[in-house]
Design an enzyme around this catalytic site. Structure first.
Site, PDB file in Angstrom:
ATOM      1  CG  HIS A  62      35.220 -16.605  -1.082  1.00 25.35           C
ATOM      2  ND1 HIS A  62      34.312 -17.543  -0.641  1.00 25.35           N
ATOM      3  CD2 HIS A  62      34.826 -16.264  -2.317  1.00 25.35           C
ATOM      4  CE1 HIS A  62      33.404 -17.750  -1.563  1.00 25.35           C
ATOM      5  NE2 HIS A  62      33.693 -16.991  -2.603  1.00 25.35           N
ATOM      6  NE  ARG A  79      38.695 -13.348  -6.837  1.00 26.46           N
ATOM      7  CZ  ARG A  79      37.519 -13.267  -6.268  1.00 26.46           C
ATOM      8  NH1 ARG A  79      36.648 -12.381  -6.711  1.00 26.46           N
ATOM      9  NH2 ARG A  79      37.215 -14.052  -5.276  1.00 26.46           N
ATOM     10  CG  ASN A 123      22.475  -6.787  -0.182  1.00 25.73           C
ATOM     11  OD1 ASN A 123      22.528  -5.604   0.132  1.00 25.73           O
ATOM     12  ND2 ASN A 123      23.289  -7.336  -1.067  1.00 25.73           N
ATOM     13  CG  ASP A 128      18.974 -14.542  -7.245  1.00 28.56           C
ATOM     14  OD1 ASP A 128      18.330 -13.969  -6.347  1.00 28.56           O
ATOM     15  OD2 ASP A 128      19.843 -13.982  -7.928  1.00 28.56           O
ATOM     16  CG  MET A 129      19.031 -15.657  -0.279  1.00 24.16           C
ATOM     17  SD  MET A 129      18.455 -17.282   0.315  1.00 24.16           S
ATOM     18  CE  MET A 129      19.972 -18.020   0.901  1.00 24.16           C
ATOM     19  CG  ASN A 138      37.438 -12.147 -11.298  1.00 26.14           C
ATOM     20  OD1 ASN A 138      37.929 -13.241 -11.615  1.00 26.14           O
ATOM     21  ND2 ASN A 138      36.509 -12.026 -10.372  1.00 26.14           N
ATOM     22  N   GLY A 198      26.827 -10.892  -1.275  1.00 25.97           N
ATOM     23  CA  GLY A 198      25.481 -10.438  -1.653  1.00 25.97           C
ATOM     24  C   GLY A 198      24.407 -10.835  -0.654  1.00 25.97           C
ATOM     25  NE  ARG A 244      30.959 -22.637  -6.755  1.00 25.83           N
ATOM     26  CZ  ARG A 244      31.746 -21.673  -6.325  1.00 25.83           C
ATOM     27  NH1 ARG A 244      32.762 -21.940  -5.550  1.00 25.83           N
ATOM     28  NH2 ARG A 244      31.534 -20.419  -6.683  1.00 25.83           N
ATOM     29  CG  HIS A 267      32.452 -14.074   0.769  1.00 28.82           C
ATOM     30  ND1 HIS A 267      33.125 -12.962   0.314  1.00 28.82           N
ATOM     31  CD2 HIS A 267      31.751 -14.532  -0.291  1.00 28.82           C
ATOM     32  CE1 HIS A 267      32.837 -12.760  -0.954  1.00 28.82           C
ATOM     33  NE2 HIS A 267      32.008 -13.709  -1.353  1.00 28.82           N
ATOM     34  N   GLY A 272      28.916 -17.671  -4.453  1.00 26.65           N
ATOM     35  CA  GLY A 272      29.913 -18.542  -3.821  1.00 26.65           C
ATOM     36  C   GLY A 272      29.878 -18.205  -2.337  1.00 26.65           C
ATOM     37  N   GLY A 276      27.607 -15.335  -0.640  1.00 27.42           N
ATOM     38  CA  GLY A 276      27.156 -14.836  -1.932  1.00 27.42           C
ATOM     39  C   GLY A 276      26.806 -16.026  -2.788  1.00 27.42           C
ATOM     40  CD  GLU A 301      35.793 -10.639  -3.713  1.00 27.92           C
ATOM     41  OE1 GLU A 301      34.802 -10.242  -4.376  1.00 27.92           O
ATOM     42  OE2 GLU A 301      35.986 -11.837  -3.447  1.00 27.92           O
TER      43      GLU A 301
END
Ligand code: AMP
Length: 416
Positions: A184, A96, A335, A286-287, A9, A331, A244, A211, A215, A213, A382
């Protein structure tokens, strides 16, 4: 001699890789790793085994031989594989590729014609496609004669009905390729197939997959096929992401251009790299960091993220004419019980009743027995999806994987 398949990737400043043993025709994860910081003063190589234990890491700077190109990175990966798994033969490489345009509706074996077609798609994905192509060229040089396969992030969505494939701008733009491609797709395909094993009846119904994460996007899947996605022409649309912007009124672009006098490259930088969770919080993309922060801006960034996901649950359910199941992956989706709890709170109106305890422990099924809509967590994979496609395209897959790829219904696959 054992047989090995490599999944690559290639991004702008990194190459991620997964090494699979495919001696039996079924991919078994041997190692995952990456080379980060291509072109930076220090590049870093890291690798882990299938259980997540470190297999090695090394920094490269000018003194130890800087890694500035994809070719150098792929050579480094190849040498590391040779040293770490002696006596193995690389039989295939799967790539990818972010954009397959309207032509590539499924994975394809790479030849000169395919590479040329991928290069022609660069205007549709200028930030990603050139690096994907550079990764392909580097792998062709490093593994001469080894067959290579391209697997696309757009393919899974190519069956969208016209209303979910177009924008309401003059039709000539649609005809030249300005469409809602969606991304994705490799993750959504993997999750859809996995759901067929976990809950075959739900997989046959109306499913919204989130999805979430760095992204982030969501996808409406009916009878196993994507019918709508929150991402559109580029990977900017839909949900806010780490950096983004997500959904944005086109009038804001005109304002930035006309009133603020920003150039297209300045706007690109804002929309891709300075927006989303980072832009709203001013703290982090970052969450985990935002969840740990007690600052108002961190809370508001998460509020916005949750609000947009909730909106899309409704919007995509309307596109599906109802909802039978929902899946979280990525992610954050896999989580963050807090984000999932907030997304699903008060959703009884749509048939979702959360099992809070199951949600806290990231269980596979997190909806209560009372819930009409089942809600699952599926760990996306993936790399495995790309490996299976690569084997299938090349006719090297074990029969059960061939069958799964052909009709998506085979029962047993290697566990994630
Ligand atoms: P991905 O791009 O799929 O690797 O996801 C990265 C995102 O997942 C980052 O925003 C992480 O902070 C977030 N993430 C990973 N683990 C957790 C966790 N335990 N709780 C909350 N967010 C997490």
């Amino acid at each position: 001699m054992s047989k090995t398949l490599i999944v690559l990737n290639a991004g702008s400043s990194s190459i991620k890789f997964v090494v699979f043993d495919v001696t039996e025709g079924k991919p078994v994860n041997m190692a995952t790793g990456q080379v980060e910081g291509l072109g930076a003063s220090v590049s870093r190589f890291t690798a882990k085994d299938g259980e997540g234990q470190s297999l090695g890491e090394k920094d490269f700077d000018k003194a130890s031989g800087a890694i500035s190109t994809h070719t150098q990175a792929v050579d480094l990966i190849l040498k590391w594989i040779d040293d770490t798994f002696p006596g193995t033969e690389v039989v295939a490489v799967g790539h990818r590729v972010v954009h397959g345009g309207v032509r590539f509706t499924k994975p394809v074996q790479i030849n000169d014609d395919v590479v040329a077609a991928l290069e022609e798609l660069t205007p549709l994905a200028p930030l990603h496609q050139p690096h994907n192509v550079a990764g392909i060229r580097a792998a062709q040089a490093a593994f001469p004669g080894v067959p290579q396969v391209a697997v696309f992030d757009t393919s899974f969505h190519r069956g969208h009905p016209f209303v979910n494939d177009t924008f309401a701008i003059p039709r000539e733009y649609y005809n030249e390729g300005v469409r809602r491609y969606g991304f994705h797709g490799v993750s959504y395909e993997y999750v859809t197939r996995r759901l067929k094993q976990i809950a075959p009846l739900d997989a046959e119904g109306r499913v919204v997959i989130a999805h979430l994460g760095n992204g982030a996007s969501m996808c409406a899947v009916r009878y196993g096929h994507s019918i709508a996605s929150t991402m559109g022409f580029s990977a900017l649309d839909g949900l806010p992401m780490g950096t983004r912007c997500g959904n944005l009124d086109a009038g804001v672009l005109l304002y930035l251009l006309d009133q603020k006098g920003l150039s297209s490259s300045e706007i690109r930088e804002i929309l891709y790299s300075k927006s989303g969770l980072l832009g709203l919080s001013g703290i982090s993309q970052d969450m985990r960091e935002l969840e740990a922060s007690d600052k108002r801006e961190a809370r508001e960034a998460i509020d916005y993220f949750v609000f947009r996901v909730r909106r899309e649950v409704g919007a995509l359910s309307a596109a599906l004419d109802g909802l039978d199941a929902m899946v979280f992956c990525g992610g954050i989706g896999e989580n963050s019980w807090r984000v999932r709890e907030r997304v699903l709170q008060g959703m009884q109106w749509i048939g979702i009743d959360l099992d809070e305890e199951a949600n806290h422990r990231n269980a596979r099924l997190i909806s209560s027995p009372l819930s009409r809509v089942r809600v699952y967590i599926v760990r996306t994979n993936e790399g495995l999806m790309i490996a299976e496609h690569t084997l299938t395209v090349l006719g090297l897959a074990a029969p059960e994987i061939q069958a799964f790829s052909a009709d998506g219904t085979a029962a047993q696959r290697p566990s994630a």
